[in-house]
Motif scaffolding. Structure first.
Motif, PDB file in Angstrom:
ATOM      1  N   LYS A   1       0.849  -1.192   0.000  1.00  0.00           N
ATOM      2  CA  LYS A   1       0.000   0.000   0.000  1.00  0.00           C
ATOM      3  C   LYS A   1       0.876   1.229   0.000  1.00  0.00           C
ATOM      4  N   GLY A   2       0.304   2.346  -0.350  1.00  0.00           N
ATOM      5  CA  GLY A   2       1.030   3.599  -0.308  1.00  0.00           C
ATOM      6  C   GLY A   2       1.643   3.953  -1.643  1.00  0.00           C
ATOM      7  N   LEU A   3       2.429   4.990  -1.620  1.00  0.00           N
ATOM      8  CA  LEU A   3       3.065   5.503  -2.825  1.00  0.00           C
ATOM      9  C   LEU A   3       4.530   5.094  -2.874  1.00  0.00           C
ATOM     10  N   PRO A   4       5.109   5.025  -4.078  1.00  0.00           N
ATOM     11  CA  PRO A   4       6.546   4.751  -4.169  1.00  0.00           C
ATOM     12  C   PRO A   4       7.330   5.864  -3.486  1.00  0.00           C
ATOM     13  N   PRO A   5       8.574   5.608  -3.102  1.00  0.00           N
ATOM     14  CA  PRO A   5       9.361   6.651  -2.448  1.00  0.00           C
ATOM     15  C   PRO A   5       9.614   7.827  -3.381  1.00  0.00           C
ATOM     16  N   ASN A   6       9.692   9.008  -2.802  1.00  0.00           N
ATOM     17  CA  ASN A   6      10.025  10.217  -3.548  1.00  0.00           C
ATOM     18  C   ASN A   6      11.497  10.124  -3.935  1.00  0.00           C
ATOM     19  N   LEU A   7      11.785  10.111  -5.217  1.00  0.00           N
ATOM     20  CA  LEU A   7      13.162   9.946  -5.664  1.00  0.00           C
ATOM     21  C   LEU A   7      14.044  11.135  -5.329  1.00  0.00           C
ATOM     22  N   MET A   8      13.454  12.250  -4.983  1.00  0.00           N
ATOM     23  CA  MET A   8      14.223  13.414  -4.544  1.00  0.00           C
ATOM     24  C   MET A   8      14.576  13.317  -3.058  1.00  0.00           C
ATOM     25  N   HIS A   9      13.840  12.494  -2.328  1.00  0.00           N
ATOM     26  CA  HIS A   9      14.042  12.350  -0.880  1.00  0.00           C
ATOM     27  C   HIS A   9      13.876  10.883  -0.485  1.00  0.00           C
ATOM     28  N   ILE A  10      14.772  10.049  -0.980  1.00  0.00           N
ATOM     29  CA  ILE A  10      14.700   8.626  -0.649  1.00  0.00           C
ATOM     30  C   ILE A  10      15.070   8.447   0.822  1.00  0.00           C
ATOM     31  N   PRO A  11      14.245   7.715   1.570  1.00  0.00           N
ATOM     32  CA  PRO A  11      14.538   7.535   2.996  1.00  0.00           C
ATOM     33  C   PRO A  11      15.783   6.665   3.198  1.00  0.00           C
ATOM     34  N   PRO A  12      16.416   6.772   4.358  1.00  0.00           N
ATOM     35  CA  PRO A  12      17.565   5.899   4.646  1.00  0.00           C
ATOM     36  C   PRO A  12      17.107   4.455   4.752  1.00  0.00           C
ATOM     37  N   CYS A  14      16.060   0.776   3.552  1.00  0.00           N
ATOM     38  CA  CYS A  14      15.262   0.287   2.431  1.00  0.00           C
ATOM     39  C   CYS A  14      14.295   1.392   2.010  1.00  0.00           C
ATOM     40  N   PRO A  15      14.269   1.744   0.729  1.00  0.00           N
ATOM     41  CA  PRO A  15      13.395   2.836   0.299  1.00  0.00           C
ATOM     42  C   PRO A  15      11.906   2.529   0.449  1.00  0.00           C
ATOM     43  N   PHE A  16      11.552   1.282   0.682  1.00  0.00           N
ATOM     44  CA  PHE A  16      10.148   0.916   0.810  1.00  0.00           C
ATOM     45  C   PHE A  16       9.683   0.763   2.259  1.00  0.00           C
ATOM     46  N   HIS A  17      10.594   0.955   3.237  1.00  0.00           N
ATOM     47  CA  HIS A  17      10.201   0.701   4.622  1.00  0.00           C
ATOM     48  C   HIS A  17       9.036   1.566   5.115  1.00  0.00           C
ATOM     49  N   PRO A  18       8.852   2.796   4.643  1.00  0.00           N
ATOM     50  CA  PRO A  18       7.719   3.564   5.164  1.00  0.00           C
ATOM     51  C   PRO A  18       6.355   2.954   4.839  1.00  0.00           C
ATOM     52  N   ARG A  19       6.276   2.143   3.798  1.00  0.00           N
ATOM     53  CA  ARG A  19       4.983   1.573   3.427  1.00  0.00           C
ATOM     54  C   ARG A  19       4.930   0.055   3.510  1.00  0.00           C
ATOM     55  N   CYS A  20       5.985  -0.552   4.029  1.00  0.00           N
ATOM     56  CA  CYS A  20       6.044  -2.012   4.095  1.00  0.00           C
ATOM     57  C   CYS A  20       5.503  -2.518   5.430  1.00  0.00           C
ATOM     58  N   PRO A  21       4.537  -3.426   5.405  1.00  0.00           N
ATOM     59  CA  PRO A  21       3.985  -3.948   6.663  1.00  0.00           C
ATOM     60  C   PRO A  21       4.955  -4.861   7.414  1.00  0.00           C
ATOM     61  N   MET A  22       6.018  -5.308   6.753  1.00  0.00           N
ATOM     62  CA  MET A  22       6.986  -6.190   7.407  1.00  0.00           C
ATOM     63  C   MET A  22       8.233  -5.451   7.875  1.00  0.00           C
ATOM     64  N   ALA A  23       8.293  -4.148   7.712  1.00  0.00           N
ATOM     65  CA  ALA A  23       9.486  -3.372   8.051  1.00  0.00           C
ATOM     66  C   ALA A  23       9.845  -3.501   9.527  1.00  0.00           C
TER      67      ALA A  23
END
Length: 57
Positions: A1-12, A14-23
């Motif tokens: 679920k959620g949106l792909p990471p902002n390529l201008m502000h990739i999080p530290p 895994c770039p998918f951790h903000p929307r991953c239920p297993m993070a």
């Protein structure tokens, strides 16, 4: 679920951790390497710390 990471502000980590239920904590700090999963599915790789759990989850 959620949106792909902002390529201008990739999080530290895994770039998918903000929307991953297993993070977990490691996902927020460490970029996962590309794991070879060809023993499971031919010619595939996974860049997830928990690819095994995702596959069998």
């Amino acid at each position: 679920k959620g949106l792909p990471p902002n390529l201008m502000h990739i999080p530290p980590g895994c770039p998918f951790h903000p929307r991953c239920p297993m993070a977990q904590d490691v996902c927020r700090t460490d970029v996962p390497p590309l794991y070879d999963v060809t023993d499971v599915d031919a010619d595939r790789g996974s860049a997830c710390h928990f690819w095994r759990e995702c596959l069998h989850g």
